[in-house]
Design a protein around this motif. Sequence first.
Motif, mmCIF file in Angstrom:
data_model
loop_
_atom_site.group_PDB
_atom_site.id
_atom_site.type_symbol
_atom_site.label_atom_id
_atom_site.label_comp_id
_atom_site.label_asym_id
_atom_site.label_seq_id
_atom_site.Cartn_x
_atom_site.Cartn_y
_atom_site.Cartn_z
ATOM 1 N N ILE A 7 0.856 -1.189 0.000
ATOM 2 C CA ILE A 7 0.000 0.000 0.000
ATOM 3 C C ILE A 7 0.892 1.238 0.000
ATOM 4 C CG2 ILE A 7 -1.747 1.284 1.287
ATOM 5 C CD1 ILE A 7 -2.811 -1.389 2.348
ATOM 6 N N ALA A 155 -1.710 -1.118 -3.970
ATOM 7 C CA ALA A 155 -2.798 -0.142 -3.812
ATOM 8 C C ALA A 155 -2.164 1.243 -3.806
ATOM 9 C CB ALA A 155 -3.564 -0.412 -2.514
ATOM 10 N N CYS A 157 -2.487 4.596 -2.814
ATOM 11 C CA CYS A 157 -3.285 5.449 -1.912
ATOM 12 C C CYS A 157 -2.483 6.699 -1.572
ATOM 13 C CB CYS A 157 -3.610 4.693 -0.625
ATOM 14 S SG CYS A 157 -4.501 3.151 -0.881
ATOM 15 N N CYS A 283 -6.710 4.488 -5.354
ATOM 16 C CA CYS A 283 -7.712 4.663 -4.312
ATOM 17 C C CYS A 283 -7.678 6.098 -3.802
ATOM 18 C CB CYS A 283 -7.293 3.769 -3.149
ATOM 19 S SG CYS A 283 -8.509 2.675 -2.548
ATOM 20 N N LEU A 308 -12.392 -1.888 -2.996
ATOM 21 C CA LEU A 308 -11.120 -2.602 -3.157
ATOM 22 C C LEU A 308 -10.927 -3.654 -2.064
ATOM 23 C CD1 LEU A 308 -8.570 -2.968 -4.780
ATOM 24 C CD2 LEU A 308 -7.521 -1.059 -3.545
#
Length: 389
Positions: A7, A155, A157, A283, A308
Amino acid sequence: MKTQVAIIGGGPSGLLLSQLLHRAGVDTVVLERKTKDYVLGRIRAGVLEQGFVSLMKEAGCADRMERDGFPHEGTQIAFGETAFRVDFAALTGTPVMVYGQTEVTRDLYAAREQMDGKIEYEVENVTIHDADGDAPCVTYAVHGQERRLDCDFLAGCDGFHGVSRKSIPEDVRREYEKVYPYGWLGVLSETPPVDHELLYSNSERGFALCSMRNENLSRYYLQCSLDEKVEDWSDAAFWEELKRRIPQQFADKLVTGPSIEKSIAPLRSFVTEPMRWGRLFLCGDAAHIVPPTGAKGLNSAASDVHYLYHALKDFYASGDERGIDGYSAKALARVWKVERFSWWFSSLMHRTADQSAFDHRMQMAELEFLASSEAAQRAMAENYVGLPY
Ligand code: FAD
Ligand code: DHB
């Protein structure tokens, strides 16, 4: 190092996704460019939709929010000296929660630490490799030491200025943007809020918003021009201008005091498509930005996290790839509706230098209609409390 989901970004989106996946038995590592204190020092959103509150509950992080947050069942909207209330509870059956992004992030960090969640701070030169292949990885440096994180999925983010979106090739990415010709000057002060609910005001001197964090912490915003500097605004000048932009009945109740934070933010609408490229999923602010009127930024980040999280959970539980394959289309369908609402509410409430007399009359007619039509208020309330996931 190896993990299942890498992430990138330890803001609210990254932390919430990490916490939800960890509780579902999926391993994650969060890579954050700044220190924890720096992330917690950013004063941002203050109004949470029920969907966000539910996700925080599912993440096991809602205790303090439920204790210290303030459910609001409506909001005040003003134009000139006219003020009216939109009753969210009566129109939709749903309130919103006033609880600051700073507190949300603090609760998520605490939960991550309690579960020994892996977060690397002060990472530099984050580079995504082979996101469109079967074995992606991220390389980065911490205090000059090079590191590599192998993963199944990534991801992104990492907010609007992050690396994730830019890692998607330009011939794949489509970007849509509108930059507004004004910004918001925000002040946080340890004073009681002017009212028990928020007040959005369209005045002839420009937009003003009276918001809050708790009984003794108020958040106020003034529409400002893009060339203004925070240093140009003394506290006294801010309070004086705010009083002139809200109806007298509210100005008379305004309690002023020293600001403890003052900042200017530009207003922008932005969407990138698609939100997935191979094994990389975008995201939150990494994929879309809304102008803040209506408090949708953080809330639309949460709806991405919801889609997600379920997609990855299903994949790891049973190999079901439908959520993963449908993520971009599903997230974008909601994102565009939220973009529309934020654009509409911003356009309704701000004054611009190039606004013609006709444009101004249209704004006033729309506000009169909103003030008097239950159908119009219901449409507004439905969007404000949050569209379904
Ligand atoms: P972010 O909060 O931006 O988090 C991204 C994280 O990624 C950051 O911690 C960043 O340090 C990290 N990062 C960036 N690049 C890298 C990299 N290369 N490598 C590793 N980490 C990286 N919304 C509202 O609803 N109401 C408001 O009043 C409001 N005010 C705002 C004021 C400002 C100045 C800004 C910028 C936004 C505001 N927003 C507001 C929007 C809201 O705060 C965001 O929608 C929300 O923070 C999105 O969360 P996120 O986790 O997706 O992104
Ligand atoms: C806040 C910000 C917003 O953009 C909004 O519409 C409502 C509240 C806030 O920071 O409190």
